[in-house]
Design a protein around this motif. Sequence first.
Motif, PDB file in Angstrom:
ATOM      1  N   THR A 144       0.830  -1.212   0.000  1.00 17.05           N
ATOM      2  CA  THR A 144       0.000   0.000   0.000  1.00 17.05           C
ATOM      3  C   THR A 144       0.859   1.255   0.000  1.00 17.05           C
ATOM      4  O   THR A 144       0.462   2.283  -0.562  1.00 17.05           O
ATOM      5  N   TRP A 145       2.034   1.179   0.627  1.00 19.14           N
ATOM      6  CA  TRP A 145       2.928   2.350   0.608  1.00 19.14           C
ATOM      7  C   TRP A 145       3.374   2.668  -0.820  1.00 19.14           C
ATOM      8  O   TRP A 145       3.511   3.835  -1.192  1.00 19.14           O
ATOM      9  N   ILE A 146       3.581   1.637  -1.611  1.00 17.00           N
ATOM     10  CA  ILE A 146       3.951   1.871  -3.015  1.00 17.00           C
ATOM     11  C   ILE A 146       2.821   2.609  -3.723  1.00 17.00           C
ATOM     12  O   ILE A 146       3.061   3.553  -4.494  1.00 17.00           O
ATOM     13  N   ALA A 147       1.568   2.209  -3.445  1.00 18.37           N
ATOM     14  CA  ALA A 147       0.420   2.915  -4.016  1.00 18.37           C
ATOM     15  C   ALA A 147       0.405   4.378  -3.571  1.00 18.37           C
ATOM     16  O   ALA A 147       0.090   5.278  -4.355  1.00 18.37           O
ATOM     17  N   CYS A 148       0.746   4.614  -2.304  1.00 14.12           N
ATOM     18  CA  CYS A 148       0.824   5.992  -1.798  1.00 14.12           C
ATOM     19  C   CYS A 148       1.788   6.820  -2.639  1.00 14.12           C
ATOM     20  O   CYS A 148       1.441   7.922  -3.109  1.00 14.12           O
ATOM     21  N   PHE A 149       2.992   6.298  -2.837  1.00 12.84           N
ATOM     22  CA  PHE A 149       4.007   7.073  -3.535  1.00 12.84           C
ATOM     23  C   PHE A 149       3.692   7.221  -5.021  1.00 12.84           C
ATOM     24  O   PHE A 149       4.079   8.225  -5.634  1.00 12.84           O
ATOM     25  N   VAL A 150       2.982   6.251  -5.606  1.00 14.53           N
ATOM     26  CA  VAL A 150       2.520   6.424  -6.986  1.00 14.53           C
ATOM     27  C   VAL A 150       1.558   7.607  -7.053  1.00 14.53           C
ATOM     28  O   VAL A 150       1.683   8.485  -7.928  1.00 14.53           O
ATOM     29  N   ASN A 151       0.603   7.667  -6.132  1.00 13.51           N
ATOM     30  CA  ASN A 151      -0.356   8.777  -6.122  1.00 13.51           C
ATOM     31  C   ASN A 151       0.332  10.114  -5.865  1.00 13.51           C
ATOM     32  O   ASN A 151       0.007  11.123  -6.500  1.00 13.51           O
ATOM     33  N   PHE A 152       1.281  10.131  -4.921  1.00 13.61           N
ATOM     34  CA  PHE A 152       2.012  11.366  -4.641  1.00 13.61           C
ATOM     35  C   PHE A 152       2.759  11.845  -5.891  1.00 13.61           C
ATOM     36  O   PHE A 152       2.756  13.038  -6.222  1.00 13.61           O
ATOM     37  N   HIS A 153       3.383  10.896  -6.574  1.00 17.13           N
ATOM     38  CA  HIS A 153       4.163  11.255  -7.761  1.00 17.13           C
ATOM     39  C   HIS A 153       3.261  11.720  -8.893  1.00 17.13           C
ATOM     40  O   HIS A 153       3.638  12.627  -9.668  1.00 17.13           O
ATOM     41  N   GLN A 154       2.068  11.129  -9.006  1.00 18.53           N
ATOM     42  CA  GLN A 154       1.136  11.554 -10.046  1.00 18.53           C
ATOM     43  C   GLN A 154       0.783  13.029  -9.889  1.00 18.53           C
ATOM     44  O   GLN A 154       0.802  13.796 -10.863  1.00 18.53           O
ATOM     45  N   LEU A 155       0.446  13.439  -8.669  1.00 18.37           N
ATOM     46  CA  LEU A 155       0.089  14.840  -8.456  1.00 18.37           C
ATOM     47  C   LEU A 155       1.307  15.747  -8.603  1.00 18.37           C
ATOM     48  O   LEU A 155       1.221  16.837  -9.190  1.00 18.37           O
ATOM     49  N   ALA A 156       2.454  15.313  -8.079  1.00 16.63           N
ATOM     50  CA  ALA A 156       3.664  16.137  -8.178  1.00 16.63           C
ATOM     51  C   ALA A 156       4.048  16.370  -9.639  1.00 16.63           C
ATOM     52  O   ALA A 156       4.434  17.487 -10.026  1.00 16.63           O
ATOM     53  N   LYS A 157       3.930  15.339 -10.451  1.00 17.76           N
ATOM     54  CA  LYS A 157       4.252  15.472 -11.870  1.00 17.76           C
ATOM     55  C   LYS A 157       3.290  16.425 -12.559  1.00 17.76           C
ATOM     56  O   LYS A 157       3.690  17.261 -13.381  1.00 17.76           O
TER      57      LYS A 157
END
Length: 552
Positions: A144-157
């Motif tokens: 689930t942490w990997i999913a967190c960082f995918v979502n964070f990176h999506q918005l940051a990008k």
Amino acid sequence: MIKKLDISKPEARLIMSFMYVAFASLLIGGLMGLLQTLVRSGTFKLPFGIGYYQILTVHGVILGLVLTTFFIIGFQYALMSKSVGMSNGQRKLAWVGYWIMMIGTVLAATMILLGKANVLYTFYAPLQAHPLYYIGLALFVVGTWIACFVNFHQLAKWKKQNPGEKSPLMAFMVVINMLIWFISTLGVATTVLFQFIPWSLGMVDEINVLVSRTLFWYFGHPLVYFWLLPAYMAWYTIIPKIIGGKIFSDALARLSFLLFLLFSIPVGFHHQLTEPGIDPFWKYIQVVLTFAVAIPSLLTAFSMFATFEMAGRAKGYSGLFGWFKALPWKDVRFLAPFIGMAAFIPGGAGGLINASNQLNGVIHNTIWVTGHFHLTVATTVMLTFFGISYWLIPHLTGKKLTPQLNRLGIIQTIIWTVGMTIMSGAMHIAGLLGAPRRSDYSVYGGTEQAQEWIGYQIAQAIGGTILFIGILLMFYIFIKLAFNSSPEGVEEFPVAEYGDHDGATPKVFENWRLWIGIAVVLILFAYTIPLIDIIQNSPPGSPGFKWPIGNS
């Protein structure tokens, strides 16, 4: 104007993989719930040597953790893909997270089914499970942490590509929810990695019970909001489109989510009000913070009913409640979430009782608490998830929600509502009479207490049976929408626009360093001194602090 992107076929396959696990979990976990109610009613005995606490553990873990988390992450990937997009690299990383979650789920589930992890959903020490159970839990959280960082990176990008622009509301909400999840799971990951795994492997012969319970509830209560906020996402951004209205206020929606980030985590002590070893002052502080969480929920209630009224009046309905007639009651995409909203009124009131120091003493560890969870998570959240499924699944699979399936969905919603009203109502009443949670009541035999509870136990079995019929019907609808719905077509992904009156959203709402910093300060304030006190004042063998190894 809200920008809406298309969800590609590879993204759809990823999201549907999460949905398959979620609905399979619904079927398995629902069966375990039905068996529990039948056992408690005294009308059924489990066959093949299956234990009551074995099915209780399966029910809690697979519905409370597996179903909800897989559905939420899948739904949030859909929201992110629709609002900010998903790159090939992000999608590949999301698949890595998915498979790690799956491995963890299989490990934990196998140990439960083998009878080596009958430790319930809360896995309190001194109950001890097989090491693979705890390792499975740890892997699940890492996934689930990997999913967190995918979502964070999506918005940051997206922010990098769109400098100075306000982030899409759906993406903003997803990131808030994943921040809550990531910060709160640090607690459960810590107790699993540094306490339960070494203890279960025999590396240490004692475990600090109060520390483990405190770290669990540091996670356990924010988990409730991790369940709830995706429902709020749908209420704020999807439901207005379905009813022909618009988003009432972007700023108010963001404010409510920011308040959840601040107040949902430093409140775990209100689950430990009866436990020794925690200074009453810190319990009081966290009770106050718990009551503060009611504020964003009240803001949401105001926003939603303002949305309903404005949509109705825009269609020409007048009078104090004339707009109520304008709502699309025959559209299951609206009806299921709306009943979920309505259920949250008594559910929220029950939550205030649970959090109150005085009233909690009346219902603590009774089946009232179980009834509360079924009114909030199993009604408010699940009915909203079902409402989402009626449009999300066919949108992803290229099918259509046919009029026949819509009618079937309305029937399913009514069945679910009736069954849950009977079962949850009986649990609440039995809890007020002192009936314990987590018990099959057989230990009470023919006592006067057991006789007082028997009618409500039977009512729970009746409600549970009706609910299981609703689960079978929902699973059938899911199969039709995913594989065999006719005709094929394009089901709308309903994303609401902002209202004409919507003003500018304060830029401070997107100052992530500020809000995360405030959240961290609140957590440190609420937990640092109590944890130091707990650790320093835990003499070996003291009741309530340390226990010898125990087996479930």
